[in-house]
Scaffold this active site. Structure first.
Site, PDB file in Angstrom:
ATOM      1  N   SER A 182       0.788  -1.223   0.000  1.00  0.00           N
ATOM      2  CA  SER A 182       0.000   0.000   0.000  1.00  0.00           C
ATOM      3  C   SER A 182       0.822   1.276   0.000  1.00  0.00           C
ATOM      4  O   SER A 182       0.324   2.323  -0.404  1.00  0.00           O
ATOM      5  CB  SER A 182      -0.942   0.014   1.209  1.00  0.00           C
ATOM      6  OG  SER A 182      -0.212  -0.015   2.420  1.00  0.00           O
ATOM      7  N   HIS A 210      -5.354  -3.597  -2.031  1.00  0.00           N
ATOM      8  CA  HIS A 210      -5.104  -2.640  -3.123  1.00  0.00           C
ATOM      9  C   HIS A 210      -4.984  -3.316  -4.485  1.00  0.00           C
ATOM     10  O   HIS A 210      -4.703  -2.642  -5.477  1.00  0.00           O
ATOM     11  CB  HIS A 210      -3.842  -1.833  -2.831  1.00  0.00           C
ATOM     12  CG  HIS A 210      -4.019  -0.784  -1.778  1.00  0.00           C
ATOM     13  ND1 HIS A 210      -4.477   0.478  -2.058  1.00  0.00           N
ATOM     14  CD2 HIS A 210      -3.814  -0.826  -0.438  1.00  0.00           C
ATOM     15  CE1 HIS A 210      -4.536   1.183  -0.938  1.00  0.00           C
ATOM     16  NE2 HIS A 210      -4.142   0.419   0.056  1.00  0.00           N
ATOM     17  N   LYS A 242     -11.872   0.219  -0.755  1.00  0.00           N
ATOM     18  CA  LYS A 242     -11.058   0.996  -1.695  1.00  0.00           C
ATOM     19  C   LYS A 242     -11.663   1.025  -3.096  1.00  0.00           C
ATOM     20  O   LYS A 242     -12.433   1.916  -3.432  1.00  0.00           O
ATOM     21  CB  LYS A 242      -9.633   0.472  -1.665  1.00  0.00           C
ATOM     22  CG  LYS A 242      -8.989   0.677  -0.283  1.00  0.00           C
ATOM     23  CD  LYS A 242      -7.639   0.071  -0.195  1.00  0.00           C
ATOM     24  CE  LYS A 242      -6.940   0.442   1.093  1.00  0.00           C
ATOM     25  NZ  LYS A 242      -7.648   0.012   2.319  1.00  0.00           N
TER      26      LYS A 242
END
Length: 394
Positions: A182, A210, A242
């Site tokens: 990340s 991610h 996300k």
């Protein structure tokens, strides 16, 4: 005399101020999109994880509203008692089909998913080998277990094999890695990790916070990117916040994994189920990413363009391979000052220092999204050029 609460708070906060590490989060005054507003000023947003623009997407809002009206504001109980609604199980089946796994279970955040899954799986006679740069949620999740814990150098396959050679167990052996890291934006060499893990009888555990929504066909993630989505010896966990624009975490993998977690994962057992509106939005997100391939195409076109621009200016982006693009400023005060000067130019990009990243590697972490335009990125690069020269970084 015992330390008072006031003394403890004052001392800790003063230490953060003196070291230049005290943070005060910015407050967004409009939805989290490529353009937002801070302190009454419109700014270009490079700070969010909203990769596909789903956080304020019309299709997600419409589905969330429909689920809210039909199913109510809350689930009303923990999943194991009376909080499992039909829509929860429908979405988990949808997620398993999307991920190409035998089962999937949704928990309350990516952070608690690591605590829940690692806690449910690992026993005292087990061995776990973790990448040194793994996310804090993995570190904290492992601290709660009694398994033997070993570290291998970041993405270093030779060191991973060394640790496996030097340590053995009659219990479960688990190799744990982020899919996309990340802070640096690099992709774990999962093809090599799985190969070495299998050689020593180990299971591979991938936190794809991610990578999910970013890598693989239709954003199916890092595991899909490397072709391991049907493998029973690979466990995927991640967040539904996300790229997916909502909130929650998930675990996907072996057909029996879901049932074990339902019975053993403490965050699942002791937390109220997700609100219906969140479930609706997430279900719409999985449909939308498959319906509209331009989302992923724009995300990666923007990523390549912005990275090329940062490189051309002479900044160090640490070889990032994903939309996460760090720009290194060295010490935390410099990164925070760069962030302040960028904001003065209408660019919202957050400085990050120790302990989130190592000392001397303070940076601004930028994430371009599918919503950004070429003009947006040119404007950001122009601001970076000016700030970098002012601070003597380029």
């Amino acid at each position: 005399m015992p330390t008072t609460l006031s003394e403890r708070l004052s001392r800790e906060l003063e230490g953060l101020r003196e070291s230049g590490l005290l943070i005060s989060p910015k407050v967004l005054e409009t939805p989290n999109r490529a353009h937002t507003r801070i302190d009454g000023r419109d700014v270009l947003n490079l700070a969010s994880n909203n990769y596909l623009g789903f956080a304020d997407h019309p299709a997600l809002k419409e589905r969330a509203e429909a689920y809210l009206r039909e199913w109510g504001a809350g689930a009303g109980a923990v999943r194991g008692i009376a909080g499992t609604l039909r829509i929860h199980e429908d979405f988990e089946q949808q997620l398993a089909e999307f991920k190409h796994t035998g089962s999937a279970l949704v928990l309350h955040s990516g952070f608690t998913t690591n605590q829940g899954v690692l806690g449910a799986l690992l026993q005292p006679d087990d061995l776990v080998i973790s990448d040194e740069l793994n996310h804090a949620s993995i570190i904290d999740g492992l601290r709660l277990t009694k398994a033997t814990k070993k570290i291998f150098k970041h993405a270093d396959i030779a060191d991973l094999e060394r640790v496996l050679q030097e340590n053995d167990s009659d219990g479960l052996k688990l190799v744990v890695t982020d899919g996309v890291f990340s802070m640096d934006g690099d992709i774990a060499p999962l093809d090599k990790i799985v190969e070495v893990a299998r050689r020593y009888g180990a299971v591979t555990y991938v936190d794809d916070a991610h990578g999910s929504g970013v890598l693989g066909a239709d954003g199916r993630g890092t595991v899909h990117h490397f072709g391991f989505e049907h493998a029973d010896d690979v466990i995927q966990v991640g967040t539904l916040s996300k790229a997916w624009g909502g909130v929650g975490g998930y675990a996907a993998g072996h057909a029996d994994l879901r049932q074990l977690l339902i019975n053993r994962a403490r965050p699942y057992l002791f937390s109220t189920a997700q609100p219906p509106a969140v479930v609706g939005a997430l279900s719409a997100a999985l449909e939308e990413v498959q319906r509209d391939p331009s989302l992923m195409e724009r995300l990666w076109d923007n990523t390549r363009y912005f990275k090329a621009g940062i490189e051309a200016l002479g900044f160090d982006h640490m070889g990032s391979q994903t939309p996460i693009t760090p720009v290194v400023f060295g010490e935390a005060p410099a990164a925070f000052e760069a962030s302040r000067r960028l904001l003065e130019r209408g660019i919202f990009a957050t400085g990050i220092g120790f302990p989130t990243v190592p000392l001397g590697k303070a940076r601004i972490r930028n994430i371009v999204t599918a919503e950004h335009t070429r003009d947006d990125l040119d404007r950001a690069l122009e601001a970076y050029s000016a700030v970098g020269k002012e601070l003597g970084v380029i």
